[in-house]
Design a protein around this motif. Structure first.
Motif, PDB file in Angstrom:
ATOM      1  N   MET A   1      78.563   4.214 -35.914  1.00  0.00           N
ATOM      2  CA  MET A   1      79.007   5.148 -34.886  1.00  0.00           C
ATOM      3  C   MET A   1      78.883   6.579 -35.405  1.00  0.00           C
ATOM      4  N   ASN A   2      78.375   7.476 -34.549  1.00  0.00           N
ATOM      5  CA  ASN A   2      78.138   8.853 -34.972  1.00  0.00           C
ATOM      6  C   ASN A   2      78.620   9.812 -33.888  1.00  0.00           C
ATOM      7  N   VAL A   3      79.929   9.776 -33.624  1.00  0.00           N
ATOM      8  CA  VAL A   3      80.524  10.667 -32.623  1.00  0.00           C
ATOM      9  C   VAL A   3      80.611  12.076 -33.222  1.00  0.00           C
ATOM     10  N   THR A   4      80.212  13.082 -32.448  1.00  0.00           N
ATOM     11  CA  THR A   4      80.202  14.457 -32.947  1.00  0.00           C
ATOM     12  C   THR A   4      81.283  15.290 -32.252  1.00  0.00           C
ATOM     13  N   GLN A   7      80.134  16.507 -28.811  1.00  0.00           N
ATOM     14  CA  GLN A   7      80.311  15.528 -27.744  1.00  0.00           C
ATOM     15  C   GLN A   7      81.764  15.507 -27.256  1.00  0.00           C
ATOM     16  N   GLU A  40      76.128  10.509 -24.183  1.00  0.00           N
ATOM     17  CA  GLU A  40      75.937  10.075 -25.573  1.00  0.00           C
ATOM     18  C   GLU A  40      77.268   9.624 -26.168  1.00  0.00           C
ATOM     19  N   GLN A  44      78.171   5.979 -27.672  1.00  0.00           N
ATOM     20  CA  GLN A  44      78.679   5.744 -29.016  1.00  0.00           C
ATOM     21  C   GLN A  44      79.966   4.913 -28.984  1.00  0.00           C
TER      22      GLN A  44
END
Length: 302
Positions: A1-4, A7, A40, A44
């Motif tokens: 998982m690559n939550v920013t 976002q 996105e 995620q």
């Protein structure tokens, strides 16, 4: 998982603004870019956060729960950034300095006072200690900066020169040597009653060596442990003490006068030490520069 964070910020703004159009203006993005960030994020998480329709935008049950966490995370990030900027811009911070008792009473007070006048939000903590304790405190990271006369290389520390100061004689003002117009030489101390301070920043071996080279076999009349005691005896007219120049600031009356000794002029180095591999905070780095400038001015004034 690559939550920013981008976002999460897009999602929070969409909810707060009630739609993508207003949120996009707040974020300085196009509406399609804002929509893509939210999609996105949902991808995620594997969870739909918003119910979209042509008439209204609604937050799902899972979106409402995630919103609370996202707001908290973004708030903590913003707070961390603000507090870090406070450090960089000198609106907050602390400096810890260890130095010898004499320097804590002479060189450091004015430097601290002028620094805090320029940076009132910065706290400066000062501890006075023997040289070996200063070195240990710096080596173990207990203080940011150490200031003193360091004679050996037994501890590997970063060292920088703050100033050179000459050795001289503290003489009772009524004595002929204090009033002599020409430069005072080491040889002039022959047959004079001497007051010695064995622990005066490690100066005694250097003083003994120069006296010996000048053909003077000094027999101390008094031997004391502190510079204040030596100066008190000088002011009472009981003898002459060879001291570093900054010790002249300790004289409490006009009954004693400091004269630099010549033939040769013997200098001691006041150095600043820091722990290798440890970056100074903006406050500590600023104080180091301020102290260096203060010492340069002191040295130029003689």
């Amino acid at each position: 998982m690559n939550v920013t964070l981008r976002q999460m910020r897009a999602f929070v703004e969409v909810v707060h603004c009630g739609g993508f159009t207003a949120a996009s203006r707040r974020l300085h993005l196009t509406q399609s870019a804002t929509s893509l960030l939210v999609r996105e994020l949902e991808g995620q998480l594997g969870l739909q956060l918003l119910d979209r329709s042509t008439r209204k935008l609604a937050v799902t049950e899972g979106g409402a729960e995630f919103l609370q966490h996202a707001e908290r995370i973004l708030g903590e990030v913003e707070q961390a950034i603000r507090r870090t900027q406070d450090l960089v811009q000198m609106r907050r911070g602390r400096v810890t300095v260890a130095t010898t008792p004499v320097m804590a009473a002479t060189l450091l007070p004015d430097a601290i006072a002028t620094f805090q006048a320029a940076h009132p939000a910065i706290e400066v903590r000062l501890s006075d200690a023997p040289v070996d304790v200063i070195l240990r405190q710096v080596q173990q990271g207990e203080v940011d900066l150490g200031v003193g006369v360091f004679t050996g290389n037994e501890v590997e520390l970063n060292r920088s020169l703050l100033m050179r100061h000459p050795l001289g004689a503290m003489i009772p003002s009524a004595w002929p040597l204090a009033r002599r117009r020409r430069d005072l030489a080491w040889a002039d101390l022959a047959s004079q009653p001497m007051i010695v301070v064995p622990q005066s920043s490690g100066s005694l071996p250097q003083i003994d060596r120069v006296l010996h080279q000048s053909g003077i076999a000094a027999e101390p009349r008094f031997e004391v442990h502190y510079l204040w005691s030596a100066i008190g005896l000088v002011e009472a007219g009981l003898g002459i003490a060879v001291l570093p120049s900054y010790a002249g600031l300790l004289a409490r009356s006009k009954r004693a006068r400091f004269r630099v000794l010549h033939d040769p002029v013997v200098y001691r180095k006041i150095e600043l030490v820091t722990q290798p591999g440890r970056s100074l905070s903006p406050a500590a780095a600023s104080f180091r520069a301020h102290l260096a400038a203060h010492c340069k001015q002191f040295e130029e004034r003689g």
